[in-house]
Design a protein around this motif. Structure first.
Motif, PDB file in Angstrom:
ATOM      1  N   TYR A  13      33.251 124.978  90.577  1.00 56.22           N
ATOM      2  CA  TYR A  13      32.452 124.494  91.701  1.00 56.22           C
ATOM      3  C   TYR A  13      33.028 123.203  92.314  1.00 56.22           C
ATOM      4  O   TYR A  13      32.903 122.976  93.528  1.00 56.22           O
ATOM      5  N   ARG A  16      34.963 123.845  95.420  1.00 58.72           N
ATOM      6  CA  ARG A  16      34.405 124.752  96.425  1.00 58.72           C
ATOM      7  C   ARG A  16      34.595 124.225  97.855  1.00 58.72           C
ATOM      8  O   ARG A  16      34.842 124.984  98.781  1.00 58.72           O
ATOM      9  N   ASP A 176      30.810 137.210  92.067  1.00 56.96           N
ATOM     10  CA  ASP A 176      31.543 136.041  91.594  1.00 56.96           C
ATOM     11  C   ASP A 176      32.170 136.375  90.242  1.00 56.96           C
ATOM     12  O   ASP A 176      31.480 136.870  89.361  1.00 56.96           O
ATOM     13  N   HIS A 179      32.084 133.768  84.579  1.00 57.73           N
ATOM     14  CA  HIS A 179      32.293 132.448  83.982  1.00 57.73           C
ATOM     15  C   HIS A 179      31.786 132.524  82.552  1.00 57.73           C
ATOM     16  O   HIS A 179      30.993 133.385  82.226  1.00 57.73           O
ATOM     17  N   ARG A 392      27.377 126.703  98.188  1.00 59.17           N
ATOM     18  CA  ARG A 392      26.825 127.694  97.256  1.00 59.17           C
ATOM     19  C   ARG A 392      27.745 127.775  96.054  1.00 59.17           C
ATOM     20  O   ARG A 392      28.945 127.515  96.163  1.00 59.17           O
ATOM     21  N   GLN A 393      27.183 128.243  94.935  1.00 58.76           N
ATOM     22  CA  GLN A 393      27.996 128.408  93.724  1.00 58.76           C
ATOM     23  C   GLN A 393      29.097 129.450  93.935  1.00 58.76           C
ATOM     24  O   GLN A 393      30.219 129.308  93.443  1.00 58.76           O
ATOM     25  N   ASN A 394      28.795 130.511  94.681  1.00 58.04           N
ATOM     26  CA  ASN A 394      29.650 131.693  94.806  1.00 58.04           C
ATOM     27  C   ASN A 394      31.043 131.355  95.371  1.00 58.04           C
ATOM     28  O   ASN A 394      31.152 130.803  96.465  1.00 58.04           O
ATOM     29  N   ARG A 398      31.922 132.404 100.120  1.00 54.99           N
ATOM     30  CA  ARG A 398      31.883 130.932 100.105  1.00 54.99           C
ATOM     31  C   ARG A 398      31.284 130.375 101.403  1.00 54.99           C
ATOM     32  O   ARG A 398      31.627 130.820 102.491  1.00 54.99           O
ATOM     33  N   ARG A 401      25.552 125.620 101.156  1.00 63.38           N
ATOM     34  CA  ARG A 401      24.165 126.003 100.847  1.00 63.38           C
ATOM     35  C   ARG A 401      23.205 125.344 101.828  1.00 63.38           C
ATOM     36  O   ARG A 401      22.192 125.901 102.185  1.00 63.38           O
TER      37      ARG A 401
END
Ligand code: HEM
Length: 412
Positions: A13, A16, A176, A179, A392-394, A398, A401
């Motif tokens: 992250y 990102r 994604d 992890h 966003r986490q993704n 991407r 957020r």
């Protein structure tokens, strides 16, 4: 930095907001095998060739069992894959059936005819900012706009949004790459399967209703239509409408938000767009190249051993195509790291290419063009409140957020 740890860094992250230096590092070796066994392809021509290579499968059932475990992309035992994750001939048949009520050759004007309606939705959302000097572009505009559009197109009641928002987010999160430990990845896959099952039950109910009393929407067309390919099975109808609903939710939001962020970082271009609204057409293409909503495709595998740029990628190995990297490849694009809104030679990879090229591209383009033109035209002295914004986490889909933007007033 060793290239084998790059995927971990790309999905981290912390990177990102700006993954592009990592892609530049990756491109030094067009094909690398990551520490998890994944093959990453990062250069334009190699990606493009693979997108058109019939020896490359989109079906996770062709991954070797170890590979499926390593990338957390195992088959869902309860539901068959959508055509996004099928190969010919089944892919082609289902795509043609889905295309009948959406585009050429059967319904060529469908998207074009939505232009007026799209404009009204955008105007309505912007009118709602009248008494505000600051908004969150994501929650107040970039998300509700395409969601309203895909709901109307499919015939999904907009009021049910709060029910399927969570499912859509969880399913998109499943793209994604894994992890954490194998147990953590399995737990995540379990959540994704549950969300798919819940959404499937919801959509099956709606499709049933539309079969009994059809309306002018895509669910009714899928439920009642017949053509040379026959009709979709009830399960395929549910899977296909899930795919369209998710694609309509989780991608265009990022094109609009990344687009506004890029414009606000380049005020000269923002001013040009105000003066020359036609600039929006090449500009949206440049955004798809420069800040693409789909950064990479994490689900391909060779059906036999194939050689790419001197490396053999074995049958069944996980293969990631790094679209965002390919679209910034200086071997293909002049000044690849510069945002040039009227770039002419711009065959970017933002919508993929080949037989899986984006089904919704004409709609996504039109949505982004209308949204960006109207936002820049109507919001006075528009400016960023926070840069970089929270993302966003993704890592695959991407985008920010939230994007706080301030303005001094609204034009009519
Ligand atoms: C800016 C917005 C969008 C972007 C960047 C985008 C990007 C993509 C990409 C890169 C692919 C290729 C995936 C692959 O090769 O595995 C794809 C496929 C697809 N997209 Fe989009 N998409 C967007 C919007 C939409 C919308 C609005 C819809 C629905 C109306 C949609 C429906 C689909 C479908 C159904 C596929 C699968 C096509 C196939 O497998 O034949 N997309 N999209």
């Amino acid at each position: 930095m060793t290239s084998v740890a790059l995927l971990r860094q790309i999905t981290d992250y912390a990177n990102r907001a700006d993954p592009y230096p990592l892609y530049a590092e990756l491109r030094k070796t067009p094909v690398v095998q990551d520490e998890t066994g994944v093959y990453l392809v990062s250069t334009y021509w190699e990606i493009r060739h693979l997108l058109h290579d019939p020896r490359v499968s989109s079906d996770v059932r062709n991954l070797s069992p170890e590979a499926a475990g390593a990338v957390g992309q195992a088959e869902d035992p309860n539901l068959p894959p959508s055509f996004l994750r099928l190969d010919p001939p089944e892919h082609d048949r289902l795509r043609r059936l889905a295309m009948r009520p959406f585009g050429p050759p059967h319904t060529p004007r469908r998207v074009y005819e939505m232009r007026g309606e799209l404009g009204e939705i955008v105007s309505g959302l912007i009118d709602g900012f009248r008494d505000r000097g600051q908004i969150d572009l994501v929650d107040d505009f970039s998300y509700p706009f395409p969601v309203t559009v895909i709901c109307r197109l499919l015939g999904v009641p907009r009021e049910d949004e709060s029910r399927f928002h969570g499912w859509a987010d969880t399913i998109a999160g499943g793209l994604d790459p894994g992890h954490g430990t194998e147990e953590e990845r399995e737990a995540k896959q379990q959540e994704v399967r549950q969300a798919r099952a819940d959404l499937a039950v919801y959509l099956a109910g709606l499709i049933d209703e539309r079969r009994r009393s059809p309306r002018d929407d895509m669910l009714s067309a899928l439920a009642t239509g017949h053509g040379p390919d026959g009709q979709m099975s009830p399960v395929d109808m549910v899977i296909t409408s899930t795919l369209l609903l998710i694609a309509g939710h989780e991608t265009t939001v990022n094109l609009i938000t990344n687009g506004m962020l890029t414009l606000l970082r380049n005020p000269d271009v923002l001013q040009r767009l105000r003066e020359d609204p036609d600039l929006v057409v090449p500009m949206v293409e440049e955004l798809l190249r420069f800040e693409p909503p789909v950064q990479f495709i994490p689900h391909r595998t060779p059906l036999s051993d194939i050689e790419v740029a001197g490396t053999i990628i074995p049958k069944g190995a996980p293969l990631f195509l790094m679209l965002a990297s390919g679209s910034r490849d200086p071997q293909r694009f002049l000044d690849a790291d510069r945002f040039i809104p009227d770039r002419t030679d711009n065959q970017h990879l933002g919508f993929g290419s080949g037989l899986h090229n984006c089904f919704g591209a004409p709609l996504a383009r039109l949505e982004a063009q209308i949204a960006l033109t109207e936002l820049t035209r109507r919001l006075d002295n528009l400016r960023l409140v926070e840069d970089p914004p929270p993302y966003r986490q993704n890592a695959v889909l991407r985008g920010p957020r939230h994007l706080a933007v301030a303005f001094d007033g609204l034009k009519q």
